[in-house]
Design an enzyme around this catalytic site. Structure first.
Site, short mmCIF file in Angstrom:
data_model
loop_
_atom_site.label_atom_id
_atom_site.label_comp_id
_atom_site.label_asym_id
_atom_site.label_seq_id
_atom_site.Cartn_x
_atom_site.Cartn_y
_atom_site.Cartn_z
N PRO A 11 0.80 -1.22 0.00
CA PRO A 11 0.00 0.00 0.00
C PRO A 11 0.83 1.28 0.00
O PRO A 11 1.85 1.36 0.69
CB PRO A 11 -0.80 -0.08 1.31
CG PRO A 11 -0.84 -1.53 1.64
CD PRO A 11 0.40 -2.14 1.07
N ASN A 12 0.36 2.22 -0.78
CA ASN A 12 0.89 3.59 -0.85
C ASN A 12 2.22 3.72 -1.58
O ASN A 12 2.69 4.83 -1.81
CB ASN A 12 1.00 4.22 0.56
CG ASN A 12 -0.33 4.19 1.28
OD1 ASN A 12 -1.32 4.68 0.75
ND2 ASN A 12 -0.38 3.60 2.46
N ARG A 19 5.18 11.06 -2.16
CA ARG A 19 4.84 10.84 -0.75
C ARG A 19 6.10 10.95 0.11
O ARG A 19 7.04 10.19 -0.06
CB ARG A 19 4.27 9.42 -0.63
CG ARG A 19 4.06 8.91 0.76
CD ARG A 19 3.69 7.43 0.72
NE ARG A 19 3.55 6.91 2.05
CZ ARG A 19 3.93 5.69 2.41
NH1 ARG A 19 4.46 4.86 1.52
NH2 ARG A 19 3.77 5.28 3.65
N TYR A 24 11.32 8.88 1.87
CA TYR A 24 11.38 7.77 0.91
C TYR A 24 12.16 8.10 -0.37
O TYR A 24 12.37 7.22 -1.20
CB TYR A 24 9.95 7.33 0.54
CG TYR A 24 9.16 6.85 1.74
CD1 TYR A 24 9.61 5.77 2.49
CD2 TYR A 24 7.98 7.47 2.14
CE1 TYR A 24 8.90 5.33 3.61
CE2 TYR A 24 7.27 7.04 3.24
CZ TYR A 24 7.73 5.97 3.97
OH TYR A 24 7.04 5.53 5.07
N ASN A 75 8.37 -5.32 -0.48
CA ASN A 75 8.22 -4.14 0.36
C ASN A 75 6.73 -4.04 0.61
O ASN A 75 5.96 -3.59 -0.26
CB ASN A 75 8.74 -2.88 -0.33
CG ASN A 75 8.65 -1.67 0.59
OD1 ASN A 75 7.97 -1.71 1.62
ND2 ASN A 75 9.33 -0.59 0.22
N ALA A 78 3.09 -0.48 4.97
CA ALA A 78 2.62 -0.58 6.36
C ALA A 78 2.03 -1.96 6.70
O ALA A 78 1.89 -2.29 7.89
CB ALA A 78 1.60 0.52 6.65
N HIS A 81 3.78 -4.14 9.23
CA HIS A 81 3.64 -3.98 10.68
C HIS A 81 2.33 -4.56 11.22
O HIS A 81 2.07 -4.49 12.41
CB HIS A 81 3.75 -2.49 11.04
CG HIS A 81 4.85 -1.79 10.31
ND1 HIS A 81 6.17 -2.21 10.39
CD2 HIS A 81 4.84 -0.74 9.43
CE1 HIS A 81 6.92 -1.42 9.61
NE2 HIS A 81 6.13 -0.54 9.03
N ASP A 88 1.65 -15.47 6.93
CA ASP A 88 1.26 -16.88 6.69
C ASP A 88 1.42 -17.25 5.22
O ASP A 88 1.86 -18.36 4.89
CB ASP A 88 -0.19 -17.12 7.12
CG ASP A 88 -0.34 -17.32 8.62
OD1 ASP A 88 0.69 -17.41 9.32
OD2 ASP A 88 -1.49 -17.40 9.08
N GLU A 99 12.78 -9.23 2.59
CA GLU A 99 11.96 -8.05 2.95
C GLU A 99 12.81 -6.81 2.69
O GLU A 99 13.99 -6.79 3.06
CB GLU A 99 11.60 -8.16 4.43
CG GLU A 99 10.88 -6.97 5.00
CD GLU A 99 10.66 -7.11 6.52
OE1 GLU A 99 10.91 -8.19 7.10
OE2 GLU A 99 10.23 -6.10 7.11
N HIS A 101 12.94 -2.37 2.60
CA HIS A 101 12.35 -1.06 2.92
C HIS A 101 13.31 0.04 2.49
O HIS A 101 14.53 -0.10 2.65
CB HIS A 101 12.10 -0.92 4.43
CG HIS A 101 11.16 -1.94 4.95
ND1 HIS A 101 9.80 -1.89 4.74
CD2 HIS A 101 11.39 -3.08 5.64
CE1 HIS A 101 9.23 -2.95 5.29
NE2 HIS A 101 10.17 -3.69 5.84
N LEU A 102 12.74 1.13 2.01
CA LEU A 102 13.55 2.30 1.66
C LEU A 102 14.06 2.98 2.93
O LEU A 102 15.25 3.31 3.04
CB LEU A 102 12.71 3.29 0.86
CG LEU A 102 12.31 2.80 -0.54
CD1 LEU A 102 11.07 3.53 -1.03
CD2 LEU A 102 13.46 2.98 -1.51
N SER A 103 13.15 3.19 3.88
CA SER A 103 13.53 3.82 5.15
C SER A 103 13.97 2.73 6.14
O SER A 103 13.90 1.54 5.83
CB SER A 103 12.35 4.61 5.71
OG SER A 103 11.31 3.72 6.11
N ARG A 108 12.20 4.68 13.34
CA ARG A 108 11.04 5.56 13.19
C ARG A 108 10.02 5.32 14.31
O ARG A 108 10.40 4.91 15.40
CB ARG A 108 10.45 5.35 11.78
CG ARG A 108 11.48 5.70 10.67
CD ARG A 108 10.90 5.52 9.29
NE ARG A 108 9.76 6.38 9.07
CZ ARG A 108 8.86 6.19 8.09
NH1 ARG A 108 9.03 5.18 7.24
NH2 ARG A 108 7.84 7.00 7.96
N ARG A 112 6.27 1.00 13.79
CA ARG A 112 7.04 0.45 12.66
C ARG A 112 8.14 -0.50 13.11
O ARG A 112 8.86 -1.08 12.29
CB ARG A 112 7.67 1.59 11.83
CG ARG A 112 6.66 2.50 11.19
CD ARG A 112 7.33 3.51 10.27
NE ARG A 112 6.48 4.67 10.08
CZ ARG A 112 5.52 4.77 9.15
NH1 ARG A 112 5.30 3.78 8.32
NH2 ARG A 112 4.78 5.87 9.06
#
Ligand code: DQA
Length: 147
Positions: A11-12, A19, A24, A75, A78, A81, A88, A99, A101-103, A108, A112
């Site tokens: 998402p997002n 954003r 990011y 990625n 959210a 989290h 599963d 996995e 992530h950019l950040s 944070r 998160r």
């Protein structure tokens, strides 16, 4: 080596570039995916990619990768989290799982700091901005080539 890598974005992430660029970065998702695809194709891998704002789409993409893809790079945004369902689903995939992530979520907000995915992936790469995707590809390649 050869095979298909599934690159999933949650998402997002379709809004990357617009954003919170201070968190990011300025690159769009298309740019991250394009760079990942270039690295993969130079090493002999194909890439299938999907971005979705819907948890079920991501779960179905993981199911579709079973017996088909050699690796999943995800990625989950959210959903990282909160989504035990995605955890599963990933647990049923037999290939390499990274996995990304950019950040750096650990640096944070407290919500998160938990990753529901961390326990079912080979490993996580976070906090390197656009470089996270390069490092994720390198991790996939090296784990596949070592196995
Ligand atoms: C993110 C980190 C998540 O906490 C956040 O919800 C995102 C992006 C990252 O790439 O840094 O959407 O996954």
């Amino acid at each position: 080596m050869s095979g298909e890598i599934l690159l999933l974005s949650g998402p997002n992430l379709n809004l990357l570039g617009e954003r919170s660029p201070e968190i990011y970065g300025a690159s769009s998702l298309e740019e991250h995916v394009g760079r990942f695809r270039e690295l993969a194709s130079a090493a002999g891998y194909s890439v299938r990619d999907l971005q979705s704002n819907f948890e079920g789409d991501l779960i179905e993409a993981v199911h579709g990768a079973r017996g088909r893809s050699v690796a999943i790079v995800i990625n989950a945004g959210a959903l990282t989290h909160s989504s035990w369902a995605l955890c599963d689903a990933l647990a049923t995939f037999e290939g390499v799982k990274i996995e990304v992530h950019l950040s750096n979520p650990a640096a944070r907000e407290p919500f998160r700091h938990v990753s529901t995915l961390a326990g079912v992936v080979n490993g996580s790469i976070a906090g390197f901005g656009a470089l996270s995707y390069d490092l994720a590809f390198d991790a996939v390649r090296r784990v596949l080539e070592a196995s």
